[in-house]
Design a protein around this motif. Structure first.
Motif, short mmCIF file in Angstrom:
data_model
loop_
_atom_site.label_atom_id
_atom_site.label_comp_id
_atom_site.label_asym_id
_atom_site.label_seq_id
_atom_site.Cartn_x
_atom_site.Cartn_y
_atom_site.Cartn_z
N GLN A 5 1.05 5.05 -16.39
CA GLN A 5 -0.23 4.64 -15.38
C GLN A 5 -0.36 2.76 -14.87
N ARG A 8 3.32 1.78 -13.89
CA ARG A 8 3.66 1.80 -12.77
C ARG A 8 2.32 1.19 -11.35
N SER A 9 1.60 0.44 -12.31
CA SER A 9 0.09 -0.38 -11.31
C SER A 9 1.17 -1.95 -11.82
N PHE A 11 3.36 -5.23 -10.58
CA PHE A 11 3.50 -5.48 -9.89
C PHE A 11 4.24 -6.87 -9.93
N SER A 119 9.14 -3.55 -4.83
CA SER A 119 10.36 -2.03 -4.60
C SER A 119 9.31 -1.34 -3.11
N LEU A 121 10.14 1.96 -2.59
CA LEU A 121 9.54 3.15 -3.81
C LEU A 121 8.49 3.47 -4.46
N SER A 122 8.60 2.13 -5.10
CA SER A 122 7.25 2.21 -6.50
C SER A 122 5.64 2.40 -5.52
N LEU A 123 5.89 2.73 -4.06
CA LEU A 123 4.69 2.18 -3.38
C LEU A 123 4.28 3.96 -2.89
N LYS A 124 5.33 5.01 -2.81
CA LYS A 124 5.39 5.57 -2.52
C LYS A 124 3.81 6.69 -3.20
N ARG A 126 0.94 5.70 -2.47
CA ARG A 126 0.41 4.69 -2.73
C ARG A 126 0.01 3.92 -0.98
#
Length: 190
Positions: A5, A8-9, A11, A119, A121-124, A126
């Motif tokens: 987590q 993923r958070s 950036f 990226s 895709l990392s915001l999918k 969200r």
């Protein structure tokens, strides 16, 4: 050691808006613009004939104006999940190489917003802010048959995995060239 987590958070930097475009009607050529007006629960004004939400028609309407009725409340995976489309600038070189082209342009890919530095895709799943606008990523923007027309034979497969994101508008406003893109809600949406 960081948890998944936390990873993923995190950036490294915000994204940046590199290009903006609208299509005045279905299958029309994209028009490059310096800013987009985006309406909550509707999308980009001027894109595919979107003019204003019906409750504003009496204030800004013109005779014969076409208005699109937005859904009463967005439903995850339901109507309105493709109100805005985004694509990542860094993928243009990959798509061009895969399609055997010297270059791929935003007009060929038919997305509203081109961003760099983050990226997508990392915001999918969200929420994120672009300029004044808050968007909610609703899924990947998969290529359509137009990619064969625009990029040539194999264009569809050249874009697969690089097509960007679709998003729903949570808060409207204006997006301008050079605006930043930052995650606003780092907890995944349920």
């Amino acid at each position: 050691m960081q948890t998944m987590q936390e990873l993923r958070s995190t950036f490294p930097r915000p994204g940046r808006v590199e290009w903006l475009g609208i299509r005045p009607q279905r299958r029309a050529e994209l028009i490059s613009v310096s800013e987009l007006e985006v309406l909550e629960n509707l999308g980009v004004v001027g894109d595919h004939g979107k003019k204003s939400v019906p409750r504003l028609r009496t204030l800004v309407g013109q005779p014969g104006e076409n208005s699109v009725q937005p859904p009463a409340r967005p439903v995850p995976g339901g109507p309105g999940k493709r109100q805005v489309t985004l694509i990542q600038a860094e993928h243009f070189l990959v798509m061009a190489a895969l399609a055997g082209l010297d270059e791929v342009t935003p007009q060929m890919l038919r997305r509203n917003i081109v961003v760099s530095g983050i990226s997508l895709l990392s915001l999918k799943d969200r929420r994120f802010q672009v300029g004044e606008v808050v968007l909610e990523a609703t899924g990947e923007c998969h290529p359509c048959s137009r990619m064969e027309e625009n990029l040539g034979a194999g264009g569809y497969n050249a874009v697969r995995g690089h097509g960007g994101l679709t998003a729903r508008v949570v808060r409207g406003g204006v997006i301008r060239l050079g605006d930043t893109l930052v995650p606003t809600d780092l907890a995944p949406l349920s």
